[in-house]
Design a protein around this motif. Sequence first.
Motif, short mmCIF file in Angstrom:
data_model
loop_
_atom_site.label_atom_id
_atom_site.label_comp_id
_atom_site.label_asym_id
_atom_site.label_seq_id
_atom_site.Cartn_x
_atom_site.Cartn_y
_atom_site.Cartn_z
N ALA A 167 0.82 -1.21 0.00
CA ALA A 167 0.00 0.00 0.00
C ALA A 167 0.86 1.26 0.00
N VAL A 168 1.90 1.28 0.83
CA VAL A 168 2.76 2.46 0.90
C VAL A 168 3.57 2.61 -0.37
N ASN A 169 4.06 1.52 -0.93
CA ASN A 169 4.85 1.59 -2.16
C ASN A 169 4.06 2.23 -3.29
N ASP A 170 2.73 2.06 -3.26
CA ASP A 170 1.89 2.62 -4.32
C ASP A 170 1.59 4.11 -4.13
N MET A 171 2.16 4.73 -3.10
CA MET A 171 1.91 6.16 -2.91
C MET A 171 3.18 6.98 -2.73
N VAL A 172 4.35 6.35 -2.90
CA VAL A 172 5.61 7.08 -2.70
C VAL A 172 6.49 6.99 -3.95
N ASP A 173 7.52 7.84 -3.95
CA ASP A 173 8.48 7.84 -5.06
C ASP A 173 9.63 6.87 -4.81
N PHE A 174 9.95 6.69 -3.53
CA PHE A 174 11.12 5.88 -3.15
C PHE A 174 10.73 5.00 -1.98
N PHE A 175 11.04 3.71 -2.08
CA PHE A 175 10.66 2.76 -1.03
C PHE A 175 11.92 2.19 -0.39
N LEU A 176 12.08 2.45 0.91
CA LEU A 176 13.28 2.05 1.64
C LEU A 176 12.95 0.94 2.62
N LEU A 177 13.69 -0.16 2.52
CA LEU A 177 13.51 -1.31 3.39
C LEU A 177 14.65 -1.36 4.41
N ASP A 199 13.60 0.14 -3.34
CA ASP A 199 14.54 0.92 -4.15
C ASP A 199 15.91 0.94 -3.48
N ALA A 200 15.92 0.66 -2.19
CA ALA A 200 17.19 0.54 -1.45
C ALA A 200 16.93 -0.24 -0.17
N VAL A 201 17.97 -0.90 0.30
CA VAL A 201 17.93 -1.61 1.57
C VAL A 201 18.98 -0.98 2.48
N ALA A 202 18.58 -0.64 3.69
CA ALA A 202 19.51 -0.07 4.67
C ALA A 202 19.67 -1.05 5.83
N ILE A 203 20.91 -1.45 6.08
CA ILE A 203 21.20 -2.31 7.22
C ILE A 203 21.44 -1.42 8.43
N THR A 204 20.52 -1.46 9.39
CA THR A 204 20.60 -0.57 10.55
C THR A 204 21.50 -1.16 11.64
N PRO A 237 18.46 -1.26 -7.38
CA PRO A 237 18.41 -1.05 -5.93
C PRO A 237 19.80 -1.12 -5.30
N LYS A 238 20.01 -0.27 -4.31
CA LYS A 238 21.30 -0.21 -3.64
C LYS A 238 21.14 -0.66 -2.18
N ASP A 255 21.66 10.51 -0.03
CA ASP A 255 22.25 10.67 -1.36
C ASP A 255 21.67 9.66 -2.35
N ILE A 256 21.40 8.44 -1.88
CA ILE A 256 20.80 7.42 -2.74
C ILE A 256 19.39 7.83 -3.14
N ILE A 257 18.64 8.38 -2.20
CA ILE A 257 17.27 8.84 -2.49
C ILE A 257 17.31 9.95 -3.55
N ARG A 258 18.25 10.88 -3.39
CA ARG A 258 18.37 11.98 -4.36
C ARG A 258 18.84 11.48 -5.73
N GLU A 259 19.75 10.50 -5.73
CA GLU A 259 20.23 9.93 -6.99
C GLU A 259 19.08 9.26 -7.75
N HIS A 260 18.24 8.55 -7.01
CA HIS A 260 17.07 7.90 -7.60
C HIS A 260 16.13 8.93 -8.21
N GLU A 261 15.89 10.02 -7.49
CA GLU A 261 15.00 11.07 -7.98
C GLU A 261 15.55 11.70 -9.25
N THR A 262 16.84 11.97 -9.26
CA THR A 262 17.47 12.58 -10.44
C THR A 262 17.32 11.69 -11.67
N LEU A 263 17.54 10.39 -11.50
CA LEU A 263 17.43 9.46 -12.63
C LEU A 263 16.02 9.40 -13.17
#
Length: 331
Positions: A167-177, A199-204, A237-238, A255-263
Amino acid sequence: MAYKKRARPTVAECVDGILSGDRILLSKAITLMESQLSDDNELAVEILDQVMGRTGNATRVGITGVPGVGKSTFIESLGKYVTGLDKKLAVLTIDPSSQRSGGSILGDKTRMEQLSHNPMAYIRPSASQNALGGVALKTREVMLLCEAAGYEVIFIETVGVGQSEVAVNDMVDFFLLLMLPGAGDELQGMKKGIMEMADAVAITKSDGDNIKAANRAKAEYQNALHLFPSSESGWYPKVSTCSSIQHTGIKEIWDIIREHETLLKSNQHWNKNRGLQNLQWMHEHINHALRKQFFQKEYVKNELMVIEERVRKGEVSAYRAALDLLKSLHL
């Protein structure tokens, strides 16, 4: 002393307040939007109609993660970085609903205490109210109101009930896991569909004794993502590591989010994706309105309990029962 009911703001007051960045009137407009009262909803739609020209300019980011991954801490850390760039940030968090009151349970402003006191940030927790997928029914409209109020970045945090990611993926530009170190076991149980959406995976929690495990998890996730077909947009995805406590890796994720937007803006996929999301948004509201209209029909109200009992006993098929009830819509 008798309680005096507070006057409901007018459409003009809310519109002027939203466009001028008044957080109190923005909150009141959101409350009207989320209300269960049809009169409130009508006012909210009028408000939205009048501010639509100021929407669509924000970067919309969906954030989800496994239990214990530290979503709130991460969002606060990334949010502080974003506001440090002189960008206004709205954080829309979807809380599980109390079965008794329908209100949110977790209380996001207490979970993001520093960010909630940041004048550049606006945090709005909303109860999912058992909406399909665990996402509040009016999340998209709330997002648009925030955009009209001048918020340049929107974070939407999922409640994490399985369907909420879709549901959230269908309303955003970038999806971070967000994932924890120690990917080996988790990767086996990770839903393929969620990985494909990311669109990206972040290991916390990549700090202290976890650093080696986090780097190992990064390599494993990157290898796993390479097995999926490339996206139509051309984005690959990065995977990145970060520590919300030590504030390391946070800049790299932004920076990854901005790179995705630029592309996506350069190859026209940004507007294409939003257009498709808008159409899906409309059809979801049609489905919701038809369902609501159906269950408000007097014939349905009168017959539902009787026919439910017949279906439960196996006296009539569920299919036939549904068709008989749908006749009340005269479609």
